[in-house]
Design a protein around this motif. Sequence first.
Motif, PDB file in Angstrom:
ATOM      1  N   ALA A   1      -4.020  -1.869  -1.971  1.00  0.00           N
ATOM      2  CA  ALA A   1      -3.608  -3.263  -1.785  1.00  0.00           C
ATOM      3  C   ALA A   1      -3.711  -3.680  -0.321  1.00  0.00           C
ATOM      4  N   ALA A   2      -3.340  -2.758   0.595  1.00  0.00           N
ATOM      5  CA  ALA A   2      -3.457  -3.073   2.019  1.00  0.00           C
ATOM      6  C   ALA A   2      -4.903  -3.296   2.420  1.00  0.00           C
TER       7      ALA A   2
ATOM      8  N   SER B   1      -4.632  -7.499   0.817  1.00  0.00           N
ATOM      9  CA  SER B   1      -4.075  -8.207   1.979  1.00  0.00           C
ATOM     10  C   SER B   1      -5.032  -9.246   2.563  1.00  0.00           C
ATOM     11  N   PRO B   2      -6.368  -8.981   2.627  1.00  0.00           N
ATOM     12  CA  PRO B   2      -7.251 -10.029   3.126  1.00  0.00           C
ATOM     13  C   PRO B   2      -7.236 -11.284   2.268  1.00  0.00           C
TER      14      PRO B   2
ATOM     15  N   VAL C   1      -4.733 -12.309   0.314  1.00  0.00           N
ATOM     16  CA  VAL C   1      -3.441 -12.967   0.505  1.00  0.00           C
ATOM     17  C   VAL C   1      -3.415 -13.716   1.836  1.00  0.00           C
ATOM     18  N   ALA C   2      -3.929 -13.056   2.895  1.00  0.00           N
ATOM     19  CA  ALA C   2      -3.971 -13.709   4.209  1.00  0.00           C
ATOM     20  C   ALA C   2      -4.849 -14.949   4.180  1.00  0.00           C
TER      21      ALA C   2
ATOM     22  N   ALA D   1      -6.205 -11.390   8.219  1.00  0.00           N
ATOM     23  CA  ALA D   1      -5.125 -10.412   8.048  1.00  0.00           C
ATOM     24  C   ALA D   1      -4.943  -9.514   9.271  1.00  0.00           C
ATOM     25  N   TRP D   2      -6.021  -9.149   9.960  1.00  0.00           N
ATOM     26  CA  TRP D   2      -5.946  -8.123  10.990  1.00  0.00           C
ATOM     27  C   TRP D   2      -6.083  -8.640  12.418  1.00  0.00           C
TER      28      TRP D   2
END
Length: 524
Positions: free
Chosen positions: A24-25, A29-30, A32-33, A382-383
Motif C-alpha cells: 500500500a505504501a 499512497s501515490p 491517495v496523494a 506523495a514523496w
Amino acid sequence: MGWALALRRREEPLLLAAAGLALAALALSPLVALSGQLASAEALRHAARALSAPRTWLLLLSSLGLASAVTLLALGIGLPLGVLLGRADLPLRRLALGLHAFPLFLPPFLLALGWFHLLGRGGIAASGPGGRLLFSAPGAVLVLALALTPVVTSLVAVALRAVDPSLEEAALLVAGPGRAAARILLPLIRPAIALAALIVFSLAFSELGVPMFLRVAVYPALVFSRLGGVDFAPGEAFALAAPLFAVAAGLLAFERRAAGRRSFAVLGLRSREVPDLRLGRWRLPAALFAAGASLLPLLPLAALALRAARGGGFAELPRWIGASAWYSLLDALGAGTVVLALAIVIGHAAARRRRGGAALDALAVLAFVTPAAVLGVGLVAAWNRPSLQPVYGSSAMVGLALAARHAAVALRTAAVSFAQGSAHHEEAAAIAGARFLRRLGRILVPLHARGLAAAWLLAVVFCLRDLETAVLLYPAGQEPLTVRIFTLEANGPGAVVAALSCAQVAMTAAVLALGAALLLRRGR
C-alpha cells in the motif's frame, strides 16, 4: 508466554498485513496523494482549465484508439503464433519462441529507433513511403504491436501446456487441427488470452518513448510535458492524470471479470508430456509464418548494431555511457528483490485464497495497469516533501517506483507457482506444530524456488525495460540507461545513441541468460 504463543499462531495474517502495508505504501499512497492534490481549490481551477480544452479529450481518445489497435494486432498475430509455438509439430519451437519473446524485454522505443535506422532517412533500406509510414500513427501501432505481441504468444503457449490433451484428441477425431485449436484449445485458455490483452493494452497505453520518437501525439506525453518537460505545470499534471486513473480503474474491473484468480490455474504447467498438434500439409506454411514472426523483430536490433559499428559508436561508448548502466542494474535488482519479498507472502495468500490475498493482488494489478504518468505524478505528490528528501532525491526513489509499477509481475508469477503445488506438505507441517515462518522457509520457498526465481527474474527485466516511470523521477546525474538513451536520441550523435541502445540490449540479454542458466540448473 500466552502472548508469545498467540503471536506464533497469528504469524501468517500478521506477515500478510505487513506485506500489505508495504504494498500500500508503494502502490496506494501515490494514488491517495494524487486524490488529495486534486481536492484543493487551486487544483480544481487547474482541472477546469486543463480538462475543458477539446484537445485534451481528443488526445485521450487517440491514445485509447492507438492502444486498442495495438492490442487487436497483437492478438491477431500472437494467438495463432502461440498455438504453433506452444503445441504444433514445428522444428526448433523453443528457439523460435525465445527469439520472438526477447524484444518484449527491451524498451519499445529502442525498436522504433532501430526501425528508423532501417527504413528512415539514411537508413539501410531507406524509402520515402517506408519513412512516412514509420512516422505516423499506423507506424507507431506496428512498432508497438511487434514489440508487445510476445506477451500474447508466450501466455498462449504456456496456457496451452496446461490443457487436458484428451479434449483435444477427442476433437481431432472429427475435425482438423485448425478447427480443434479454434473451437477447443483457445476457448479453454480464455482467461490467459484476456490477461494477455490487458497487459498489451496497459503497456501500449502507457508507452511514452515510441509515440514521442515517431512524432505521434498521445495523452501520456501531455502529462509528461507538464511535469518533466518544457511546459512545467504540476497543477495541470495532477488534473490531467485524473482521466488516466479512470482508465486504470476500468482495466482493473476488466481483469477481475475476465481473468482474476482463474489465471492461476490456466497458466500452470502439467508434469506429463502433451502431444504435438499435427499440422499435416499446413506444416511448411506454418513454419514459414513462425520463422518470419520470430525473426522480424530482430531486424531493428541488427540495424542498431550496424549503425553503431559504421559510425564508430562502439568506440565512443565508454565516454557516453558513464554509470547509467550501473544505475539501471541497481534500480532493477533492488526493485526486483523488494517485490519478490512481497510476492512470496501475498502470492501465497492469493493462491491459497487467504483473507485479504485477493484484495492485495487487485491492488498490485491496479498499480500495473495504471499508466506510468499517473503513478509518477502520484509518487511526486506523495514523496516530494522535505522530510523525505533523502529518499526522493536519490536513486532509491526510482527503485521504489519500479517496485510499485511491476509488483504484479512477480506476484502473479509466484501465485501461479504456489497454486500449482500441493498444499498437503504445508498442512502436514502445520499439524506437526511448525509455525508459518518455519513452513515458509523450510517448505514453501524450497519447493517453489524455481517459480520464485522466475518471478524475480521477470520483475528485474521488466524494471530494466522501464522508461516511463524512471524518466519522471530519476535524480540529476543518476539517470538509468533507458533515460540516457531517450534524452540523447533527439540531439546526440546517432552512432553513439545506437551503441548505447546495443548496450541496453546486451545488458538485458546477459541478465536473461544468467537467469535462464540458474533456472535450468535449479530444475535438474
